[in-house]
Design an enzyme around this catalytic site. Structure first.
Site, PDB file in Angstrom:
ATOM      1  N   HIS A 195      65.227  58.588  36.173  1.00  0.00           N
ATOM      2  CA  HIS A 195      65.435  57.555  37.183  1.00  0.00           C
ATOM      3  C   HIS A 195      64.239  57.454  38.138  1.00  0.00           C
ATOM      4  CE1 HIS A 195      67.219  55.392  40.462  1.00  0.00           C
ATOM      5  NE2 HIS A 195      66.934  56.401  41.251  1.00  0.00           N
ATOM      6  N   ARG A 302      64.453  42.708  25.205  1.00  0.00           N
ATOM      7  CA  ARG A 302      65.444  43.658  24.677  1.00  0.00           C
ATOM      8  C   ARG A 302      66.822  43.184  25.141  1.00  0.00           C
ATOM      9  NH1 ARG A 302      61.117  47.640  26.306  1.00  0.00           N
ATOM     10  NH2 ARG A 302      60.631  48.874  24.469  1.00  0.00           N
ATOM     11  N   ARG A 338      64.551  40.044  20.689  1.00  0.00           N
ATOM     12  CA  ARG A 338      64.932  41.007  19.660  1.00  0.00           C
ATOM     13  C   ARG A 338      66.447  41.076  19.593  1.00  0.00           C
ATOM     14  NH1 ARG A 338      63.440  47.144  20.556  1.00  0.00           N
ATOM     15  NH2 ARG A 338      65.144  47.077  22.051  1.00  0.00           N
ATOM     16  N   GLU A 437      58.636  48.867  12.446  1.00  0.00           N
ATOM     17  CA  GLU A 437      58.857  50.148  13.120  1.00  0.00           C
ATOM     18  C   GLU A 437      59.037  51.293  12.134  1.00  0.00           C
ATOM     19  OE1 GLU A 437      61.242  49.390  16.998  1.00  0.00           O
ATOM     20  OE2 GLU A 437      62.388  48.431  15.407  1.00  0.00           O
ATOM     21  N   ASN A 460      56.456  52.509  19.330  1.00  0.00           N
ATOM     22  CA  ASN A 460      57.238  53.671  19.783  1.00  0.00           C
ATOM     23  C   ASN A 460      58.013  54.256  18.605  1.00  0.00           C
ATOM     24  OD1 ASN A 460      56.391  52.638  22.235  1.00  0.00           O
ATOM     25  ND2 ASN A 460      58.376  51.794  22.791  1.00  0.00           N
ATOM     26  N   ASP A 461      58.719  53.365  17.894  1.00  0.00           N
ATOM     27  CA  ASP A 461      59.481  53.846  16.743  1.00  0.00           C
ATOM     28  C   ASP A 461      58.592  54.099  15.542  1.00  0.00           C
ATOM     29  OD1 ASP A 461      62.225  54.275  17.319  1.00  0.00           O
ATOM     30  OD2 ASP A 461      62.398  52.140  17.750  1.00  0.00           O
ATOM     31  N   ARG A 471      61.745  60.813  19.310  1.00  0.00           N
ATOM     32  CA  ARG A 471      61.049  60.400  20.527  1.00  0.00           C
ATOM     33  C   ARG A 471      61.740  60.858  21.806  1.00  0.00           C
ATOM     34  NH1 ARG A 471      61.809  53.794  20.211  1.00  0.00           N
ATOM     35  NH2 ARG A 471      61.781  53.758  22.469  1.00  0.00           N
ATOM     36  N   CYS A 508      54.425  45.393  20.397  1.00  0.00           N
ATOM     37  CA  CYS A 508      55.268  45.381  21.592  1.00  0.00           C
ATOM     38  C   CYS A 508      55.695  46.791  22.006  1.00  0.00           C
ATOM     39  CB  CYS A 508      56.487  44.489  21.397  1.00  0.00           C
ATOM     40  SG  CYS A 508      57.571  45.046  20.091  1.00  0.00           S
TER      41      CYS A 508
END
Ligand code: PEP
Ligand code: MG
Length: 579
Positions: A195, A302, A338, A437, A460-461, A471, A508
């Site tokens: 957070h 997203r 997406r 991905e 990322n993926d 991850r 992205c």
């Protein structure tokens, strides 16, 4: 003369970039001592709990509104999630049955029930659930404070700008801090996706987490320096050190301001190639921020926020309204949406998820389509209806086989035919694409390309699946990097396969917003860079400093290097020379 306390240095994990210099202030949340009293009048005790619950609910609604007005949708959503915890029948039952069966006081019942449920969540090897455990404890603390009549307000927040140090920070703590006085956040606990990190990034202030800081040393310091780029925290630096850091801070601020001032201009290389720089968003608030920071559209919207933290599917009507709100903000600019990417580290009860040993390799994203085509169909319909006047592009995540692309396209056709038959206006200029991905999709990209208008690479993926590194697993996450030669080769293969068939390609994942990746991706021929809104000005600024020709040379050299470290060091030398 310098004293011995000078230059006390700690190194934590960088969570938000920038340098802050100012007075340190240590935040100590009030500690409570709960006595496990036996009660004789159970009914009165249950009524006490009910009253505290109602007050907590009112407070959370107030905090949600405050967060929405002052910080943003993400913070507001946290307090909405807290309200759901407070209303959770299982939690309420665990509390009330303790009171009525064990005849213990409400505060002890709340504490025990919350700790038990939080421990279960925290035990799941998954960052998402661990973060929910912290939220649940935050709700429990609120209830206990109310039951004991303890004021939770932060009363001693200083009247001057400060660097806040704390063991850890909950949303209930930070929402009460005076934002105009926050220079930086440093916590002893928490990870780079906590957070604290999210808040600092949305406010554009530096943050360091997991910092092995001695809070009592901080109490005795006059001046702190936080370098969010390196994770370094310095207490009472020497005059020379301070002067150098102040100069660096001024340089960084001037650079940021200059890039921001030109952020609405195009990103055109020195040899005249205009590159599309767009933003990753999750809600309408982000869309506004994207425009403010010069994004030319959205490269990744997203859509999960609409589906998480609720008990039932959002209706097609609800979805259409939510998408339209975002399209209205973007005023005709391109928006790549997406479709639902749930599963992996995000799960919801109402979709029938089962416990899986390897959720990232399991029932996730497009793989849900064969069992639940209704989900994708309703999303396609809602998007097509909402996007009548939008440069709408829809992409499906986590594709690993050609068959999935064929099935998704067939479902999209059903949505279009249904809407046409119903006489409902819908988007006629749609582009359809997929996320790249999974390595298997890269390796058959030449077969997939004829079926799509574009590819968007989710680095990322792609990194996670290529290097076999979960991850969210902090223990191994340092092994993985999108700069690893394996990932770079897959990116190059994807771009070449698409271009050979006249299709465009974006990135992205976080990689697109990393300055070091800019010359490399330009040299590989990338058409679109999509990143978090705050990164847009700097990336545009950097693109304007390179020519495609020199970047092609950079890319071919980088692609021949054997290790992540070598690639990074080489790119660092190229980028530093331009700054
Ligand atoms: C990615 O995987 O790179 C991506 C952009 O998707 P997410 O981070 O939402 O999984
Ligand atoms: Mg992804």
């Amino acid at each position: 003369m310098e004293t011995t306390l000078e230059n006390l240095m700690f190194k934590g994990v960088p969570a938000a970039s920038g340098i802050a210099i100012g007075r340190p202030w240590v935040y100590h949340p009030q500690k409570v001592h709960i006595v496990r009293r036996t009660v004789s009048d159970v009914e009165t005790e249950l009524a006490r709990f009910e009253a505290a619950k109602q007050t907590a609910m009112q407070q959370l609604v107030g905090l949600q509104e405050k967060a929405h007005a002052e910080i943003g949708h993400h913070e507001a959503a946290i307090f909405e999630a807290h309200q759901m915890f407070l209303d959770d029948p299982e939690l309420i039952k665990a509390i009330t049955s303790r009171v009525s069966q064990q005849r213990i006081c409400a505060e002890a019942a709340v504490d025990e029930a919350v700790q038990e449920a939080a421990a279960e969540l925290a035990a799941v090897e998954d960052e998402y659930f661990q973060a929910r455990a912290i939220d649940l404890q935050d709700v429990g603390r609120r209830l206990v404070h109310l039951l004991l009549g303890i004021d939770t307000e932060v009363k001693d927040f200083p009247d001057e700008p400060v660097i806040v140090f704390a063991e850890d920070l909950t949303p209930s703590d930070t929402v009460q801090f005076d934002r105009s006085k926050l220079l930086a956040l440093v916590t002893v606990q928490g990870g780079p996706t906590s957070h604290t990190a999210i808040l600092a990034n949305s406010m554009g202030i530096p943050a360091i987490v997991s910092a092995p800081v001695d809070l009592s040393a901080v109490e005795h310091s006059e001046l702190g320096v936080v370098d969010g780029r390196t994770g370094e925290v310095l207490l009472d630096p020497s005059a020379d050190r301070l002067k150098a850091l102040q100069a660096e801070q001024t340089r960084l601020q001037a650079k940021r301001a200059a890039a921001k001032a030109r952020s609405q201009e195009t990103a055109t290389t020195t040899d005249g190639h205009q590159v599309e720089v767009v933003a990753n968003i999750g809600n309408a608030q982000d869309a506004l921020q994207a425009l403010e920071y010069g994004a030319e559209g959205v490269g990744l919207f997203r859509t999960e926020f609409l589906f998480l933290d609720r008990h039932a599917m959002p209706t097609e009507f609800e979805q259409t309204n939510a998408y339209r709100e975002i399209f209205d903000v973007m005023r005709g600019k391109p928006v790549v949406v997406r479709t639902l990417d749930i599963g992996g580290d995000k799960s919801v009860d109402y979709l029938g998820f089962k416990t899986e040993a390897n959720p990232f390799l399991g029932w996730r994203a497009i793989r849900m389509m064969s069992e639940r085509p209704d989900l994708l169909l309703s999303q396609f319909r809602a998007l097509l209806k909402a996007g009548v006047e939008t440069d709408l592009r829809i992409m499906v995540p986590m594709v690993s086989r050609l068959t999935e692309v064929e099935q998704a396209r067939a479902l999209l056709r059903v949505a279009q035919e249904e809407l046409a038959a119903e006489g409902v206006p819908f988007c006629q200029t749609l582009q359809f694409g997929i996320m790249i991905e999974v390595p298997s999709a890269v390796l058959v990209a030449d077969h997939i390309a004829p079926l799509v208008d574009f590819f968007s690479i989710g680095t990322n993926d792609l990194t996670q699946y290529t290097m076999a590194v979960d991850r969210t697993n902090e223990r191994v996450v340092n092994i993985a990097s999108p700069f690893h030669p394996s990932v770079l080769r897959l990116i190059k293969l994807t771009i070449d396969a698409a271009h050979a068939q006249g299709k465009w390609v974006g990135v992205c994942g976080e990689f697109a917003g990393d300055p070091l990746a800019v010359p490399l991706l330009l040299g590989m021929g990338l058409d679109e860079f999509s990143m978090s809104p705050v990164s847009v000005p700097e990336v545009k600024d950097l693109i304007r400093r390179f020519s495609i020709e020199e970047c092609e040379d950079v890319a071919s050299r980088a692609l021949r290097l054997p290790k992540t470290e070598a690639v990074r060091a080489y790119l660092q030398s190229i980028v530093s020379a331009k700054q």
